[in-house]
Every structure is written in structure tokens, then in C-alpha cells.
Design a protein around this motif. Structure first.
Motif, short mmCIF file in Angstrom:
data_model
loop_
_atom_site.label_atom_id
_atom_site.label_comp_id
_atom_site.label_asym_id
_atom_site.label_seq_id
_atom_site.Cartn_x
_atom_site.Cartn_y
_atom_site.Cartn_z
N CYS B 263 0.84 -1.20 0.00
CA CYS B 263 0.00 0.00 0.00
C CYS B 263 0.88 1.24 0.00
CB CYS B 263 -0.90 0.01 1.21
SG CYS B 263 -2.03 -1.35 1.22
N VAL B 264 1.90 1.23 0.86
CA VAL B 264 2.77 2.40 0.95
C VAL B 264 3.41 2.71 -0.40
CG1 VAL B 264 4.89 3.28 1.97
CG2 VAL B 264 3.26 2.07 3.38
N PHE B 265 3.88 1.66 -1.08
CA PHE B 265 4.58 1.88 -2.35
C PHE B 265 3.60 2.28 -3.44
CE2 PHE B 265 9.09 0.55 -2.60
CZ PHE B 265 9.30 0.45 -1.24
N GLN B 266 2.45 1.62 -3.48
CA GLN B 266 1.53 1.89 -4.59
C GLN B 266 0.88 3.25 -4.43
OE1 GLN B 266 1.36 0.32 -7.21
NE2 GLN B 266 1.57 -1.88 -6.95
N ILE B 267 0.70 3.68 -3.19
CA ILE B 267 -0.02 4.93 -2.97
C ILE B 267 0.78 6.11 -3.51
CG2 ILE B 267 0.73 5.84 -0.75
CD1 ILE B 267 -2.23 5.61 0.06
N ASN B 268 2.10 5.92 -3.62
CA ASN B 268 2.95 6.99 -4.12
C ASN B 268 2.47 7.53 -5.45
OD1 ASN B 268 5.18 7.91 -2.62
ND2 ASN B 268 5.92 5.82 -2.58
N VAL B 269 2.08 6.62 -6.35
CA VAL B 269 1.69 7.06 -7.68
C VAL B 269 0.46 7.94 -7.61
CG1 VAL B 269 1.00 6.29 -9.95
CG2 VAL B 269 2.62 4.95 -8.64
N PHE B 270 -0.51 7.53 -6.77
CA PHE B 270 -1.79 8.22 -6.77
C PHE B 270 -1.81 9.41 -5.82
CE2 PHE B 270 -2.35 3.74 -7.72
CZ PHE B 270 -2.95 3.83 -8.95
N PHE B 271 -0.94 9.33 -4.83
CA PHE B 271 -0.99 10.29 -3.74
C PHE B 271 -0.68 11.72 -4.21
CE2 PHE B 271 1.07 12.38 -0.09
CZ PHE B 271 -0.01 12.35 0.76
N TYR B 272 0.29 11.84 -5.11
CA TYR B 272 0.73 13.20 -5.49
C TYR B 272 -0.26 13.90 -6.38
CZ TYR B 272 5.07 11.45 -3.63
OH TYR B 272 6.00 10.91 -2.80
N THR B 273 -1.27 13.18 -6.89
CA THR B 273 -2.20 13.79 -7.84
C THR B 273 -2.92 14.98 -7.24
OG1 THR B 273 -2.53 11.57 -8.61
CG2 THR B 273 -4.00 13.23 -9.47
N ILE B 274 -3.41 14.81 -6.00
CA ILE B 274 -4.26 15.86 -5.44
C ILE B 274 -3.46 17.14 -5.17
CG2 ILE B 274 -5.79 16.44 -3.53
CD1 ILE B 274 -6.29 13.33 -3.41
N PRO B 275 -2.36 17.07 -4.40
CA PRO B 275 -1.62 18.32 -4.18
C PRO B 275 -1.10 18.94 -5.47
CG PRO B 275 -0.43 16.43 -3.28
CD PRO B 275 -1.79 15.96 -3.63
N LEU B 276 -0.65 18.12 -6.39
CA LEU B 276 -0.14 18.67 -7.64
C LEU B 276 -1.27 19.33 -8.42
CD1 LEU B 276 2.39 16.03 -8.98
CD2 LEU B 276 2.86 18.33 -8.20
N SER B 277 -2.45 18.72 -8.42
CA SER B 277 -3.56 19.31 -9.17
C SER B 277 -3.97 20.63 -8.56
CB SER B 277 -4.78 18.38 -9.16
OG SER B 277 -4.40 17.09 -9.43
N ILE B 278 -3.91 20.72 -7.23
CA ILE B 278 -4.29 21.99 -6.61
C ILE B 278 -3.27 23.06 -6.95
CG2 ILE B 278 -4.56 23.12 -4.38
CD1 ILE B 278 -5.65 20.40 -3.37
N LYS B 279 -2.00 22.67 -6.86
CA LYS B 279 -0.95 23.66 -7.10
C LYS B 279 -0.89 24.07 -8.57
CE LYS B 279 2.23 26.11 -5.48
NZ LYS B 279 1.97 27.08 -4.42
N LEU B 280 -1.10 23.12 -9.46
CA LEU B 280 -0.91 23.39 -10.89
C LEU B 280 -2.23 23.47 -11.62
CD1 LEU B 280 2.06 20.98 -11.62
CD2 LEU B 280 2.17 23.45 -11.51
N LYS B 281 -3.26 23.96 -10.95
CA LYS B 281 -4.56 23.84 -11.60
C LYS B 281 -4.66 24.76 -12.81
CE LYS B 281 -7.20 26.82 -8.79
NZ LYS B 281 -7.69 27.02 -7.49
N GLU B 282 -3.80 25.78 -12.88
CA GLU B 282 -3.80 26.66 -14.04
C GLU B 282 -2.96 26.09 -15.19
OE1 GLU B 282 -5.50 29.59 -14.07
OE2 GLU B 282 -6.28 28.91 -12.12
N HIS B 283 -2.15 25.10 -14.90
CA HIS B 283 -1.19 24.61 -15.91
C HIS B 283 -1.31 23.11 -16.09
CE1 HIS B 283 0.52 28.55 -15.33
NE2 HIS B 283 0.52 28.31 -14.03
N PRO B 284 -2.41 22.67 -16.66
CA PRO B 284 -2.65 21.22 -16.73
C PRO B 284 -1.61 20.47 -17.55
CG PRO B 284 -4.45 22.45 -17.72
CD PRO B 284 -3.52 23.46 -17.18
N VAL B 285 -1.01 21.12 -18.57
CA VAL B 285 -0.06 20.36 -19.38
C VAL B 285 1.22 20.07 -18.59
CG1 VAL B 285 1.30 20.38 -21.48
CG2 VAL B 285 -1.01 21.24 -21.50
N PHE B 286 1.62 21.04 -17.78
CA PHE B 286 2.76 20.77 -16.92
C PHE B 286 2.40 19.67 -15.91
CE2 PHE B 286 5.75 21.57 -13.44
CZ PHE B 286 6.92 21.57 -14.17
#
Lengths: 620, 407
Positions: B263-286
Motif C-alpha cells: 500500500c505504501v509503495f503503490q499509494i505513491n503514484v496516486f498520492f501526489y495527484t491531489i496536491p499537484l492538481s491543486i498547485k498546478l490547476k492553471e497549468h494542466p499540461v505541466f
């Protein structure tokens, strides 16, 4: 992470590295060399110990009695050999069959790319004879090999002893592994044919007949060479193809039995000494270790065992040496030693893997493991990384500090200056020096016939002299070429080229040192200073001279003299030069016969890399 | 043989051929422990197995062309947006040098395509006939259709990519953000239009996923493939060494901690999606770039082909170079590691003298370098955006030069 993200600390670190670059590099070089020399000092080394449980704790008794009879068989073998004028195949088959082995032969033939003048052979044809003693106590899935080369010289005792041991082993009931007794003709070529036949591979395009009988997978092998009638000591040879070494437990096993039976044993022909705290004792250890380093760096198999290592089989050669001492070792004792070693190997439950594979030995009882010797190499490579940072920050420092500190003036200045040098000015020297390397690799063999037609030289001389000619021509060629394409070389241009070349060298040396530490270390010793100091702004003649002195070919020349010196057989310059030529031809032959990697490595990668630095020196 | 260490050996052509042979014999290809490809891949190769080389090359070319067109379109939009912002005087005065000129942007799409095609990693993965090339093609088509603004195709390709290897699921966040931006739908949780769009997209996505899964079921007539493909990816039973982080850890681990660490290892892939989406919501291609990188670092069976895909995007961010801090160090490490992989693999597997620790040390270093590379680009991107709003030359309150510190 603070160091990587805090701009102030970064700036401090970078300015420190830039300011003190040269002194740090010098200190690193000294420290690297000192560390390496310190490796031979006994308190810094580890004592060898048996790691393998299956071989350590069990007791075996050696009872081999028939040394005299073995010698008589050896004499008989010699007589038959003389009569046939080569390998007495029929006699061997008959004798082995009489001793109750399953006997098979394998014939092979091989035409060398050019005549081997050291061993005087060109079209090689021969036969290997081997007998398999089937294991009475196990399912015959594993095997051990004992081999003795049938050479034109004097190796008759070894064959006699091999046959004697075969007869004795046949009567024992405790064998759990097949034992293969192999008499190979034409030393390594025969061994290569046999190993390729055994493993169904053909890497070098040799012709051999397939093996009719096979044992299990080979766990370990010993090769026996007894070159004189009188043996005073036994020498252990470990260095195999491409500097690969067998597991240290094999050396430990040999040493343990020599101690037990009381045989004088040496490594690199050097006896063990106890006076490590005296100067002469230390220099003796250094000498032994340096011999090992030199032999390993050469990348050639130093005994018939050398090719086994490629197949993941731990192997060593045991050489009988007559050093004219009082103390003599008779054939019975050597037979008992071998019996003991084979009985211990017979106890193995899995392949030898417990002990070290990467080591240097300053004496038979001490070793230096990879963790101890790698820092010496690491210290040399750090210099390359430091220079790299130096060049990089020299080029980008302004941008760096501008970005980090946001100083407006600097950014404006840098933005106006920022014109990247064309890719072409870097790519051209890279491509041309590599093409020279390819020429060095292919031309000598390709053009030997043409050279023999036009010049009064033999084929071997033609190959070696062509190689030297291409090498020298390479010095004249590339340093003018980049101007044809890109016009004037710019200041930025050579910096980028040097950046690329230093990085290239660092990666190259790193990879080499992992595969063959000694070769990597020797190349690092000579090439790192070149990489560190070369720029277009230093006095041309003097630095060109230094660059040539430190080039791979000269390194080889010095190594030849140094090796002779270490063996206490110093040669005159004339003889040394001849030896140098023969070493080159042997290196090329080793590559084409056994697939040694040193020649292609030098020709295709190291030499072009050195040419890049040569190019930088003459950058205009 | 060396290349097999770099390309996960479960996803190569030879395995597909074995699956095909099993299928021809009337045995379920998933009954063994070797085959873990999706049913659609089998049926694709059922037809093209004789032209496999060409298929893989074609897949690479499709990826390159798709990336070329996508980046071209994206650059056009970036430029248009920049023009509007300039006309509206939204940039501070001293930021003029951060403005991108059409001249420097002209060659970027070509560079992206070349970066993908000429990347040694792509070539290796193509030569090894890794099916990763096909996955890359699907993802590239997804990116293209998203950037072109085609909602339906975007959802279909995303579901195809998800079907192939679960992880591209995280790409739906940037796709949604991008498509909404394009259709001028504000990202606001209180707006009905926002939710309506999400429902629409989810419907298309799940619908096509459903169709594909059912299609696979009807092709094989059993659900065998679900545990064999997705269970294989998620529970990591195959510990053959590759360039990822999983194999060594899971080989060393106590068995009863396995689920936890999985779980710890697999969650890494999915975990960063939310903070990154919030931070980069203006720049979806990045954000797409970041997500691709995160997937290729943290997925369970990474291959060099995955790395090649996100590396291809680097030329798009070439304007960030002045803000990159560790790029030199990182590229040296990446280069050295790529050279050391085959050497240590040789020493371990063929020469038998080194062991797995040597190889894993390099794997670890390689992944750390990748993470540093990605975070460096992330930081540089944020920093440029910061400068575009607050001016390039920051002053402290007392008038001295200020420095930005990332903490």
C-alpha cells in the motif's frame, strides 16, 4: 536537502569549490595514490579466512600414496608424446580407460587472425582428451574439473599425476560430484574449444567437434602445471580473462591445505614474509600486490583456468616451481594436496559464493577487499567531478549567481552573453576521434596482407606496426578538423568539449574499474591528470609532451618495463621495446581468440577519449 | 540480453507470443505465471505478429507525431495567452525577458519528437520489443486529443491507457482541468457546470472502460485476465530486477508486512495527484508532465520506455532553464547510472562476481536523480510563475535584493 535548496549555502559551497579547486584536486590525487600504496601495509589488510561452511568445518584425510607411480606414468606419457610428435591421443584414451573412466575426445581447429610468434602457431589443430569419473553417491548433476595442458614443453609430471589421481579417485566411494580429468592440447585454445563444446556456445567462431559425453554443471576447476622434475614450491595463479578472479575461498582452500601438508606456497611467485613492519617486508608486499594489479589489468588469462571464469566456474591454476631451494616437494605430497582440495570441493552444497570476488592479494594470507580499494579509485574520480563543476560553474557561474541572487545587472549581462556554441563544434571532434578509434580497431587486421606485400615485415609485425601507425596518425589528424566545419573555435566551444570529455572519461573509468579494478586504476592514474590540467592556454610544446607521455600507449610501454622490474627481470630498452611489440600483438590475439575486452576498450573508447583532450590542447 | 534488465521482462514480445501459442492450444494464456498482458494486446498481435518489428516502430512514430502535434497546439495556446496577458499589461515591467518569443518556440515541437525518437531509451525499448511502446502511443494519443479539446477521444484513449496499466488513471485530473480551462468552465465546486462536466467526462471514461473490459471478456470468455493483469500490477508478485524500486524491497521484506508496504509503495503514484492538481490547476499540461514522471518513477514495473516518454517533454520546458538549479548534477548522475546499469547487470548475472546490492544501489541512485530532476523542474516552473506575477527583481522591504528560499 538544505544544501541543495538554500541558495546562500549553495553559493558558499560553489565558491569554495571554485576557489580551492586546484589544491583540492592535488590533495585528492595524492590521497588516492597514498591510499593505494597503503593497501599493501599489513595492518590495513584482512586475514583470509574460509567463509564457505561446507569446506571449513569438515575434516578430510589425504591418503594419496602413488606419487612415484604417477611420475612413471608421466615418463611413459613423455615417451609416447615424443614418438607421436604431439598429443598421444590413443595412448591417453587407452590409459584413462584402463583406469576406469568414461573417455571421450574432442578435436578442434582454429586459424589465428595472424601468426602468434611467441608460441609459433598459426593454423592450430588438436585434440582434447577427457575422462569422466561418474559420481557413485549422487545424481551426477554437478562436476569438478582437473585439467593438465599437454604442451610441447615439460608438463609430463602434471599429466602423470592427473592419471595417478584418476586411478586413486576411482577407488574412493565418497564422490558426490562427477570428476572430469581433462588433458587439453594447445593450452588456452584447446580449453576454449572444450568449454564451448561443454556449454554449447560458440562465441569466437572456432571449429570443434561436439562433446560425446558430459557431466553435470561444473562447480570448480583446477589446472595443473608442473614444469620441472623438481618442485620446490607451488604457485597459485588467479587472474583470469578480463581480470576476473575466482572466489577467494578457492585461494583460501589452497592456502589452508598448503599449511596443513607443509608445502611452500607462493602467489605471484612471491613467498609470504612475516616482517611486515620492516621496510623490505612492506616493499615485498607492495611488489606482490603490484604484480597482481599488473596481471589483472592486462586482462589476459594467466593460466589455463582463465576461461572457466567466464562460465561462472571458480577456477585457478596451480603451478609447480623449481626455485632451487633445498626443500623439495615430491609428487605424492602434491597429489595429497590435490586430493584434499577435491574432497573439500566435493562437499560443496552450492557454488562458491560466500567469500569475495573482488580482491587484491598482497600475500597469500592477506587480502584487500573491494570496500578497501575502491576509495583509492574514488579519490581519483572525485578530481574529474571537481574539474567538471569547475568548468561548469566557470561557464554558468554568472547565470547561477544571477538566478540565485536575482541581481539585475548580472542577469542582464548574462542574457546578452548567452550564445550557446554550436553542437557541431563539439560533435565533430567526438565523431572524428571515435572514427580514429574504429580505424585503430579494424585496420591492423584488415591490412596485414597488404602491408606484408609492400613492406619487408612478417604478418605479426605488420599488425603491430599498423596499430602503432594508426595510433600516431590519430595525433596528427583530429586537432585540425573542427575548424573545417565550424570555422574558428570559440572560448565557449572548448569548455563545452572539455565538459563532455571529462564526463565521458569519468563514466568510462567508473565502468572499467567495476569490471577490472586494476585496469581502471592504472588508466585513472595517467588520464586523470591529463583531464584535469589540459586547456588551450598552456604552453603547447611542454604540455603536448606530457600528454603523449600520459597517453594509453605510453602507459602500456611503462607498464611493460615496470612489470619486468617487479618480476626482478629488468630488461634493456631494446628488449623492452621488442617485448612491448609482442605485448601489443598478444593483446590483439587475446581479443580475437578468447574475447578479451582490453584491446577494444582501449581502441574504441579510451583512445578516442584521450584524443578529445589532445583536441582541446590544440583548440584554436 | 543486457537490455532485458532495463526493460521489464514480463512485457515483451516473446511473452506475448507465448500467450498466443497458449491461446492457439485452447489454454487460457493467464493460467500460467508468465503472461500478464491485456487481452486486447493478444488480439492485436494475433493479427500483426508477423510484422511485430514494424508495429513497434510504428508505435514509436505515432507517439512522436502525436507529441509533435500536441506540443505545437499547446505552444500556440501558450503564445496566445501570453499575448493577451501582455496586452492587458498583466506582467510586471521587469519580466519582459521572461516572455517567450515565437522564434525560440518554433522548433520546440520538432525537438520534442526528436527527443522521443532519438532517445537511447526509446531505441532500447523498441529493440527489446517491449509493449511499453504501445502504451506510450496510447498515452500520446490521449495527450493529443486532450490538447485538441476533443472530450470524447480524450476519455476513450485515457480509458485505453488505464486498461493497459491502471496508473494512467491519475492523468484524468490534468485532462479534466485542461478541458475545463478550454471550455471556460471555472474550477469551482459550487458551480453546477463544473460538476456537470465532470459527470459527463466520467460517464464517457467509465463507459468506454466498461466497453473495453466487456470486450476483453467476450474475446476470452473468462474473467481470468483481471487478477492476472491488474493483480499482477498491483500486488507485485514478480520480483525480477528492473530499474524500479519495488523488486529489491519486496524480495527482502518479511512476508507479513508485505500488504502494508504494498500500500505504501503503490499509494505513491496516486498520492501526489491531489496536491499537484491543486498547485498546478492553471497549468494542466505541466501537470501531465509531472504525472507521467511520477508514474514512471513509482510504478511497479517501470521500464526505460516510460522514462523516455516524460523525458520527451523536457524541450517544452526549455524556458525554465535559467531557474533550474541541480540540472547539471542530476544529468551527470542519470548519465553515469545509465552506463552503469549494463555493467553491473553483467557483473551480477553473467560474471557472477557482483550481487544484487550493487545493481540496486545504482537503481536507487537513478531514481533519486529522476526525483530530483522532476522536483527541480517543478520548482523552476513555480518560480517562473511567481516572477511573472511579482516581478523578476524582488526587493525586500528595506530595498535590498531579496532571495527566494524554498523550505
Amino acid at each position: 536537502m538544505g544544501l541543495l535548496s538554500d541558495p546562500n549555502r549553495r553559493r558558499a559551497l560553489i565558491s569554495l569549490l571554485t576557489r580551492l579547486n586546484t589544491p583540492i584536486c592535488l590533495v585528492c590525487y595524492m590521497a588516492g595514490v597514498a591510499w593505494f600504496m597503503g593497501l599493501a601495509f599489513e595492518p590495513f589488510t584482512l586475514r583470509t579466512y574460509m567463509s564457505e561452511n561446507a569446506m571449513g568445518s569438515t575434516m578430510v584425510e589425504e591418503r594419496f600414496p602413488a606419487g612415484e607411480r604417477a611420475l612413471a606414468t608421466g615418463r611413459e606419457f613423455a615417451a609416447h608424446k615424443k614418438k607421436v610428435g604431439g598429443m598421444p591421443v590413443d595412448w591417453l584414451v587407452k590409459t584413462m580407460q584402463a583406469r576406469g573412466l568414461e573417455v571421450f575426445t574432442q578435436s578442434f581447429s582454429r586459424t589465428l587472425p595472424f601468426p602468434d610468434e611467441n608460441k609459433e602457431r598459426y593454423m592450430v589443430k588438436g585434440t582434447n582428451v577427457y575422462g569422466i569419473l561418474r559420481a557413485p553417491r549422487a545424481p551426477r548433476t554437478e562436476a569438478l574439473v582437473l585439467s593438465a595442458p599437454c604442451s610441447p614443453g615439460d608438463n609430463n609430471q602434471a599429466v602423470g599425476l592427473l592419471l595417478g589421481l584418476a586411478q586413486y579417485f576411482r577407488n574412493q566411494i565418497y564422490w558426490a560430484k562427477d570428476i572430469i580429468f581433462l588433458v587439453n592440447e594447445h593450452d588456452l585454445i584447446g580449453m576454449q574449444a572444450w568449454l564451448e563444446g561443454y556449454h554449447h556456445t560458440n562465441t569466437t567462431g572456432m571449429d570443434w567437434s561436439p562433446l560425446q559425453g558430459r557431466g553435470g554443471s561444473i562447480q570448480a576447476a583446477l589446472s595443473l602445471e608442473l614444469s620441472s622434475d623438481v618442485i620446490t614450491s607451488l604457485d597459485l595463479v588467479l587472474e583470469g580473462l578480463n581480470g576476473q578472479l575466482p572466489n577467494l575461498d578457492l585461494a583460501n582452500l589452497f592456502y589452508a591445505f598448503c599449511q596443513k601438508i607443509g608445502v611452500l606456497c607462493t602467489i605471484q611467485g612471491k613467498l609470504q614474509r612475516n616482517d611486515w613492519d620492516s621496510v623490505s617486508g612492506y616493499s615485498h608486499a607492495v611488489q606482490t600486490m603490484m604484480l597482481m594489479v599488473m596481471k589483472q589489468a592486462s586482462g589476459r588469462p594467466w593460466g589455463d583456468h582463465g576461461l572457466f571464469l567466464r562460465y561462472h566456474i571458480e577456477a585457478a591454476t596451480i603451478k609447480g616451481i623449481n626455485s632451487f631451494r633445498q626443500y623439495k616437494t615430491d609428487a605424492t605430497t602434491i597429489g595429497r594436496l590435490l586430493e584434499g582440495m577435491y574432497r573439500k570441493l566435493n562437499n560443496l552444497l552450492e557454488r562458491l559464493h560466500q567469500s569475495y570476488f573482488f580482491y587484491l592479494m598482497p600475500s597469500l594470507s592477506h587480502f584487500v577487499s573491494i570496500g578497501y580499494y575502491m576509495p583509492a579509485f574514488g579519490l581519483l574520480t572525485v578530481i574529474l567531478l571537481l574539474r567538471e563543476t569547475h568548468i561548469f560553474t566557470g561557464r554558468y557561474l554568472s547565470i547561477y549567481s544571477a538566478c540565485i541572487g536575482n541581481s539585475p545587472l548580472l542577469i542582464k549581462y548574462v542574457s546578452s552573453q548567452q550564445s550557446s556554441p554550436g553542437v557541431l563544434s563539439v560533435l565533430t571532434p567526438l565523431v572524428i576521434s571515435h572514427l580514429t578509434g574504429v580505424a585503430l580497431y579494424t585496420l591492423p587486421i584488415r591490412f596485414q596482407e597488404m602491408a606484408v606485400e609492400h613492406f619487408p615485415v612478417s604478418e605479426t609485425e605488420a599488425v603491430v606496426l599498423t596499430a602503432i601507425a594508426v595510433y600516431t596518425a590519430g595525433l596528427a589528424l583530429p586537432h585540425n578538423t573542427h575548424r573545417f566545419l565550424s570555422g574558428e573555435g570559440t572560448e565557449q566551444g572548448w569548455r563545452v568539449l572539455k565538459l563532455v570529455a571529462v564526463l565521458y572519461l569519468a563514466v568510462l573509468l567508473g565502468c572499467t574499474a567495476l569490471i577490472n579494478f586494476s585496469l581502471g586504476f592504472i588508466l585513472a592514474l595517467t588520464l586523470v591528470p591529463v583531464a584535469a590540467f589540459v586547456t588551450p592556454h598552456i604552453p603547447k610544446v611542454l604540455s603536448a609532451f606530457i600528454l603523449v607521455i600520459l597517453s594509453p600507449a605510453c602507459t602500456l610501454l611503462f607498464s611493460v618495463f615496470f612489470f619486468q622490474e617487479l618480476q626482478e627481470m629488468p630488461v634493456s630498452f631494446q628488449d623492452g621495446w621488442l617485448l612491448y611489440l609482442s605485448v601489443i600483438s598478444q593483446g590483439i590475439l587475446d581479443h580475437f581468440l578468447y574475447g578479451s575486452l582490453v584491446y577494444p576498450l582501449i581502441a574504441l573508447l579510451v583512445y578516442p577519449c584521450w584524443l578529445l583532450f589532445w583536441n582541446i590542447l590544440f583548440w584554436k | 540480453m543486457l537490455k532485458l534488465s532495463l526493460v521489464t521482462c514480463c512485457f515483451v514480445l516473446s511473452v506475448v507470443i507465448e500467450g498466443l501459442a497458449l491461446l492457439d492450444l485452447g489454454v487460457s494464456p493467464y493460467s500460467g505465471d508468465v503472461f500478464h498482458e491485456t487481452p486486447l494486446i493478444i488480439y492485436l498481435f494475433h493479427f500483426v505478429v508477423d510484422y511485430a518489428e514494424i508495429t513497434f516502430m510504428l508505435a514509436d512514430v505515432i507517439t512522436a507525431v502525436a507529441l509533435y502535434l500536441a506540443v505545437k497546439d499547446y505552444n500556440k495556446q501558450v503564445f496566445r495567452k501570453q499575448k493577451f496577458a501582455l496586452e492587458a499589461d498583466r506582467y510586471p515591467l521587469d519580466c519582459l525577458e521572461l516572455i517567450r518569443s515565437p522564434k525560440e518556440m518554433y522548433y520546440i515541437p520538432l525537438k520534442v519528437a526528436m527527443f522521443y525518437l532519438l532517445n537511447p531509451f526509446t531505441i532500447l525499448s523498441c529493440v527489446a520489443k517491449s509493449t511499453c511502446g504501445l502504451n506510450n502511443a496510447v498515452i500520446a494519443l490521449f495527450i493529443l486529443s486532450t490538447i485538441k479539446g476533443n472530450v470524447l477521444l480524450s476519455a476513450i484513449f485515457l480509458s485505453l491507457a488505464t486498461y493497459q496499466s491502471i496508473y494512467p488513471l491519475t492523468l484524468c485530473a490534468p485532462a479534466l482541468l485542461y478541458l475545463m480551462q478550454r471550455q471556460y468552465i471555472p474550477v469551482n465546486f459550487r458551480r453546477a457546470s463544473f460538476w456537470w462536466f465532470i459527470v459527463q467526462y466520467a460517464f464517457m471514461y467509465l463507459g468506454s472502460l466498461f466497453v473495453i473490459i466487456c470486450l476483453s471478456f467476450f474475446l476470452l470468455g473468462s474473467w481470468d485476465y483481471l487478477p492476472s493483469v491488474y493483480g499482477f500490477i498491483l500486488s507485485v508478485p514478480d520480483l525480477t530486477p528492473n530499474i524500479g524500486l519495488f523488486w529489491y524491497f519486496f524480495a527482502e521484506m518479511f512476508e507479513h508486512f508485505r500488504l502494508f508496504f504494498l500500500c505504501v509503495f503503490q499509494i505513491n503514484v496516486f498520492f501526489y495527484t491531489i496536491p499537484l492538481s491543486i498547485k498546478l490547476k492553471e497549468h494542466p499540461v505541466f501537470l501531465i508532465f509531472m504525472q507521467l514522471a511520477v508514474i514512471s518513477i513509482f510504478k511497479s514495473y517501470p521500464t526505460v520506455g516510460d522514462i523516455a516518454l516524460y523525458l520527451a517533454f523536457l524541450p517544452v520546458w526549455s524556458h525554465l532553464h535559467r531557474f533550474l538549479r541541480n540540472i547539471f548534477l542530476v544529468s551527470c548522475v542519470l548519465l553515469a547510472c545509465s552506463a552503469l546499469f549494463p555493467v553491473l547487470w553483467h557483473l551480477w548475472i553473467y560474471a557472477g562476481s557482483a550481487n544484487s546490492n550493487f545493481y540496486y544501489a545504482i537503481t536507487l541512485l537513478f531514481n533519486v536523480a529522476q526525483i530530483l530532476l522532476v522536483s527541480d523542474y517543478f520548482y523552476a516552473f513555480l518560480r517562473r510563475e511567481h516572477h511573472l506575477t511579482y516581478g523578476l527583481y524582488l526587493k525586500r522591504k528595506d530595498g535590498s535584493e531579496a532571495t527566494l528560499v524554498l523550505k
